[in-house]
Design a protein around this motif. Sequence first.
Motif, PDB file in Angstrom:
ATOM      1  N   LEU A 172     144.482  37.264 -82.806  1.00 37.86           N
ATOM      2  CA  LEU A 172     143.414  37.033 -81.820  1.00 37.86           C
ATOM      3  C   LEU A 172     143.940  36.839 -80.396  1.00 37.86           C
ATOM      4  N   ALA A 173     145.277  36.773 -80.233  1.00 32.73           N
ATOM      5  CA  ALA A 173     145.828  36.379 -78.924  1.00 32.73           C
ATOM      6  C   ALA A 173     145.418  37.330 -77.809  1.00 32.73           C
ATOM      7  N   THR A 174     145.512  38.635 -78.067  1.00 29.82           N
ATOM      8  CA  THR A 174     145.136  39.575 -77.019  1.00 29.82           C
ATOM      9  C   THR A 174     143.635  39.463 -76.722  1.00 29.82           C
ATOM     10  N   ASN A 175     142.860  39.190 -77.748  1.00 29.94           N
ATOM     11  CA  ASN A 175     141.419  39.011 -77.509  1.00 29.94           C
ATOM     12  C   ASN A 175     141.165  37.828 -76.580  1.00 29.94           C
ATOM     13  N   LEU A 176     141.971  36.770 -76.750  1.00 27.58           N
ATOM     14  CA  LEU A 176     141.804  35.603 -75.881  1.00 27.58           C
ATOM     15  C   LEU A 176     142.153  35.976 -74.438  1.00 27.58           C
ATOM     16  N   ALA A 177     143.185  36.801 -74.294  1.00 29.97           N
ATOM     17  CA  ALA A 177     143.551  37.267 -72.950  1.00 29.97           C
ATOM     18  C   ALA A 177     142.454  38.147 -72.363  1.00 29.97           C
ATOM     19  N   ALA A 181     141.588  46.624 -82.792  1.00 30.08           N
ATOM     20  CA  ALA A 181     140.477  47.274 -82.082  1.00 30.08           C
ATOM     21  C   ALA A 181     139.138  46.600 -82.336  1.00 30.08           C
ATOM     22  N   LEU A 182     139.139  45.593 -83.193  1.00 31.14           N
ATOM     23  CA  LEU A 182     137.860  44.987 -83.595  1.00 31.14           C
ATOM     24  C   LEU A 182     137.062  44.420 -82.415  1.00 31.14           C
ATOM     25  N   PHE A 183     137.761  43.880 -81.429  1.00 32.43           N
ATOM     26  CA  PHE A 183     137.097  43.203 -80.313  1.00 32.43           C
ATOM     27  C   PHE A 183     136.413  44.194 -79.355  1.00 32.43           C
ATOM     28  N   MET A 184     136.804  45.478 -79.450  1.00 31.58           N
ATOM     29  CA  MET A 184     136.335  46.454 -78.454  1.00 31.58           C
ATOM     30  C   MET A 184     135.029  47.122 -78.889  1.00 31.58           C
ATOM     31  N   ASP A 185     134.325  47.631 -77.873  1.00 33.29           N
ATOM     32  CA  ASP A 185     133.137  48.426 -78.161  1.00 33.29           C
ATOM     33  C   ASP A 185     133.573  49.849 -78.499  1.00 33.29           C
ATOM     34  N   PRO A 186     132.687  50.621 -79.173  1.00 36.27           N
ATOM     35  CA  PRO A 186     133.088  51.980 -79.555  1.00 36.27           C
ATOM     36  C   PRO A 186     133.561  52.830 -78.363  1.00 36.27           C
ATOM     37  N   GLY A 193     148.052  41.224 -74.436  1.00 28.90           N
ATOM     38  CA  GLY A 193     147.853  40.253 -73.366  1.00 28.90           C
ATOM     39  C   GLY A 193     148.073  38.807 -73.782  1.00 28.90           C
ATOM     40  N   ALA A 194     148.151  37.939 -72.776  1.00 31.27           N
ATOM     41  CA  ALA A 194     148.232  36.487 -72.995  1.00 31.27           C
ATOM     42  C   ALA A 194     147.257  35.816 -72.034  1.00 31.27           C
ATOM     43  N   PHE A 195     146.827  34.637 -72.416  1.00 29.50           N
ATOM     44  CA  PHE A 195     145.856  33.898 -71.607  1.00 29.50           C
ATOM     45  C   PHE A 195     146.555  32.633 -71.111  1.00 29.50           C
ATOM     46  N   ALA A 196     146.637  32.478 -69.799  1.00 32.92           N
ATOM     47  CA  ALA A 196     147.434  31.362 -69.272  1.00 32.92           C
ATOM     48  C   ALA A 196     146.565  30.398 -68.477  1.00 32.92           C
ATOM     49  N   LEU A 197     146.124  29.374 -69.150  1.00 31.71           N
ATOM     50  CA  LEU A 197     145.426  28.294 -68.466  1.00 31.71           C
ATOM     51  C   LEU A 197     146.366  27.096 -68.333  1.00 31.71           C
ATOM     52  N   THR A 198     146.895  26.660 -69.475  1.00 29.07           N
ATOM     53  CA  THR A 198     147.624  25.390 -69.513  1.00 29.07           C
ATOM     54  C   THR A 198     148.935  25.467 -68.733  1.00 29.07           C
ATOM     55  N   PHE A 252     135.113  49.924 -83.134  1.00 34.20           N
ATOM     56  CA  PHE A 252     134.285  50.587 -84.151  1.00 34.20           C
ATOM     57  C   PHE A 252     133.017  49.805 -84.495  1.00 34.20           C
ATOM     58  N   ILE A 253     132.829  48.625 -83.891  1.00 37.90           N
ATOM     59  CA  ILE A 253     131.578  47.899 -84.149  1.00 37.90           C
ATOM     60  C   ILE A 253     130.792  47.824 -82.849  1.00 37.90           C
ATOM     61  N   GLU A 254     129.562  48.286 -82.916  1.00 40.64           N
ATOM     62  CA  GLU A 254     128.684  48.236 -81.743  1.00 40.64           C
ATOM     63  C   GLU A 254     128.071  46.844 -81.664  1.00 40.64           C
ATOM     64  N   GLY A 255     127.930  46.333 -80.460  1.00 40.64           N
ATOM     65  CA  GLY A 255     127.231  45.052 -80.297  1.00 40.64           C
ATOM     66  C   GLY A 255     128.143  43.857 -80.458  1.00 40.64           C
ATOM     67  N   PRO A 256     127.542  42.659 -80.439  1.00 40.01           N
ATOM     68  CA  PRO A 256     128.353  41.425 -80.492  1.00 40.01           C
ATOM     69  C   PRO A 256     129.193  41.338 -81.769  1.00 40.01           C
ATOM     70  N   LYS A 257     130.355  40.743 -81.635  1.00 41.24           N
ATOM     71  CA  LYS A 257     131.296  40.741 -82.761  1.00 41.24           C
ATOM     72  C   LYS A 257     131.772  39.340 -83.120  1.00 41.24           C
ATOM     73  N   ASN A 258     131.030  38.333 -82.718  1.00 48.40           N
ATOM     74  CA  ASN A 258     131.492  36.961 -82.984  1.00 48.40           C
ATOM     75  C   ASN A 258     131.632  36.684 -84.475  1.00 48.40           C
ATOM     76  N   LEU A 259     130.645  37.123 -85.269  1.00 45.80           N
ATOM     77  CA  LEU A 259     130.724  36.870 -86.705  1.00 45.80           C
ATOM     78  C   LEU A 259     131.901  37.635 -87.303  1.00 45.80           C
ATOM     79  N   ALA A 260     132.070  38.894 -86.877  1.00 43.37           N
ATOM     80  CA  ALA A 260     133.178  39.700 -87.422  1.00 43.37           C
ATOM     81  C   ALA A 260     134.517  39.043 -87.098  1.00 43.37           C
ATOM     82  N   LEU A 261     134.678  38.587 -85.870  1.00 46.70           N
ATOM     83  CA  LEU A 261     135.950  37.962 -85.472  1.00 46.70           C
ATOM     84  C   LEU A 261     136.170  36.652 -86.231  1.00 46.70           C
ATOM     85  N   ALA A 262     135.105  35.919 -86.433  1.00 46.19           N
ATOM     86  CA  ALA A 262     135.214  34.646 -87.157  1.00 46.19           C
ATOM     87  C   ALA A 262     135.641  34.899 -88.600  1.00 46.19           C
TER      88      ALA A 262
END
Length: 685
Positions: A110-115, A72-77, A149-154, A82-92
């Motif tokens: 992180l795969a679903t987040n990429l999707a 749930a980290l990638f989502m807004d409340p 989810g999955a992210f399909a570019l390649t 559970f984290i409001e605002g940008p989460k790049n540092l948290a994800l890193a």
Amino acid sequence: METLRTLPGDDVRQIMWRFADRYDIQMTVQSARSLARTLVARLVAEGARHTHEWTDHKAQLLDAFDSSGLTALFMDPHQGGFIEGPKNLALALVAFELAWVDAGAATCSLATNLALAPIHERGTPDQRDSYMSRCVPPQPGEDRTIIRGAFALTEPLPYVGVETNTLVGKLRVAEWEEGKEPILQVDKRGRFITGMDFANFATCAVDTDDPRIKTSCIVIVEDTDEGLFDRGAPTLKMVHQLSSTRDPVFNLKVPASRIVGGYTVKDGVIVPNYTHSEIIGAVFHRTRVPVALMSTAKLLSAVEPVIRYHRQRFRGGDAQPGTPKFDLGIQQKQDAVLRLAEVWAMGEAGASLGFETARLFDQLDPSEKEKDRIFSEQGIMGPKSQLSALRKVEKQAIELLGLEAQPEGQRDEARIEALKADPLVRYATLEALANILCPACKLWNTGQGANMMREVLALMGGYGITEDCPGFLFYKWTDCQLEATYEGPEAVQRRHLSITMTNEVFLARLRIWIEEFNILAATRPETGAGAVAASMELWLWTLEFLHRAKDPSGARLYHNRRQNVTFPMADALCWVMASRAQVGDVLELAEKGPENPIVAEGLEGTLGFFADLSMVQAARAAGECARVCAQMVYGFGPQDEAELAAFEALRAGIDRATAGAALAKDRAGQALTQVMIPEALDYPQ
Ligand SMILES: Cc1cc2nc3c(=O)[nH]c(=O)nc-3n(C[C@H](O)[C@H](O)[C@H](O)COP(=O)(O)OP(=O)(O)OC[C@H]3O[C@@H](n4cnc5c(N)ncnc54)[C@H](O)[C@@H]3O)c2cc1C
């Protein structure tokens, strides 16, 4: 002399990586760490990596990510996060913690987040809320299953890599009844798609294959859509086995509302609001940073097992406790500790660069939204018109940087305030920097990180290339190569840099850094700031030279297609950027360390050690930068004598600026013989 007493703990890291005041992020780090050192470590130790198949054994990870809050980290409340605002540092930081033990597990988390990233960056509000909240684990009393989810570019060889504009996946109109939403036919084959074993939806890059659809786009497909949602063959991979990868085949009918970011209908033609490459640009901008930090985590995670191993060697025969032979083992030999100091120094630089970039994106996110709002109000749509509108504010961005660099009290504060209040100026300033730091950390942390991981294995001797190698170091080494490859291999990052590193806003910032670091060189010479300043100066001079110089055939040297020029210059810049960030973190620790009672205890030794590492790294970076610049100036000659003389003066300055670096390395190596380490590794082998 005071030296490093123990390996740096959380309090030191929270200061250096700037999350001492973010309790929410600290808790997330703890969750990720405890998961990494229990379930993830157990899976690796039990041999889960010995197959490329996705197994029930590995699937335990998914439940663990859900229950520990990482899903749930990638989502807004309001979407269930559970984290409001940008989460790049948290994800890193989460990627860093998980990759400390296994980067495949980090990727899996992180795969679903990429999707979701295409939907997050450019989706309509409805798409965003709908998919993000369905990807959150159900709360007690909620009757639904989580989707992933999955992210399909390649796509399959020899078609799509990651920077190409060529797409084979196609989108057509299947049905379009008068007054109704069009139904689209998606035809896409993916290659190497992460998370495909358990994905319920995929965000697919597709090109138009129908005159009634204007451009390429990204479209969302679901496993319940009409047609074929075939997960495909598993990838026979030998790295990151704790994530799932397959080559799926999709042939499905979906409503047009699945086009990410929406569409308009103009003269009977569906016009997607965003092409696939516009969305991918925004996605990879952010998701490449955690990948960079995965490789870095491995370098830093290697320090403790190597020290432990070295101290325990040579104890046989008549070695008695209390004797150097027993207590220090191989650490009696200088080379062993010096090489480990180099590994550590590079790990620190990578962390400094990666976390700085993640923090920068936390600033950039709201600024980018504001820019988009303003442009849409002004009717400036599409990347080309946005780019030309932004060109106009670049001058003000450069003015702002210049004013801010002046000493307080002497500068025009009113003008600074006015410029800072302009969201477009702020965006242009941040974006110019993000456009350097993101590809730089992806390229340098992973590529040079992989090279340095080889050194780590060498430090373990034969043990390093056995399954018994402590800290899973062998796996970590090979995993680095995937991190250097996916989300765009090194050539793609170099291409990106070769365009963005000539941006005038960035170059204005570079000139200011040169001044600042020259001042630092006088006040804090022990950090290596002098070598960083000299490197930046030489690099900038060489770039300007390459713009005016010609080869013997009269062709310009700095040219898009001349990768023998642009690529080495991109590499050189990365070395210097990493060192610059590292000096920044040492200064932060010096400033904030005394305020924290735990850090303050023994701060002199910790700080001295980190400064030594910074100096060691700055000298190495200076050497790499000088070598590349010399190749540029001499390699395409002959050049004008006056040019060569100017270059030689600067190059001599760089060498001189590394004065004392060998002494710093000696001290760092010596510190490694004395630092206390825990009795045992904190995760099972
Ligand atoms: C385990 C795994 C998981 C993956 N997960 C996903 C996923 O979830 N979704 C997804 O879409 N993809 C995924 N990928 C694909 C990955 O992103 C690509 O493999 C990667 O970006 C490299 O592209 P490529 O393999 O097509 O390399 P290529 O494009 O074939 O490049 C090969 C080499 O050619 C050179 N090269 C390429 N372009 C240039 C250029 N312009 N200039 C100079 N040299 C160049 C470089 O040396 C490069 O390394 C995954 C891959 C793996 C192995």
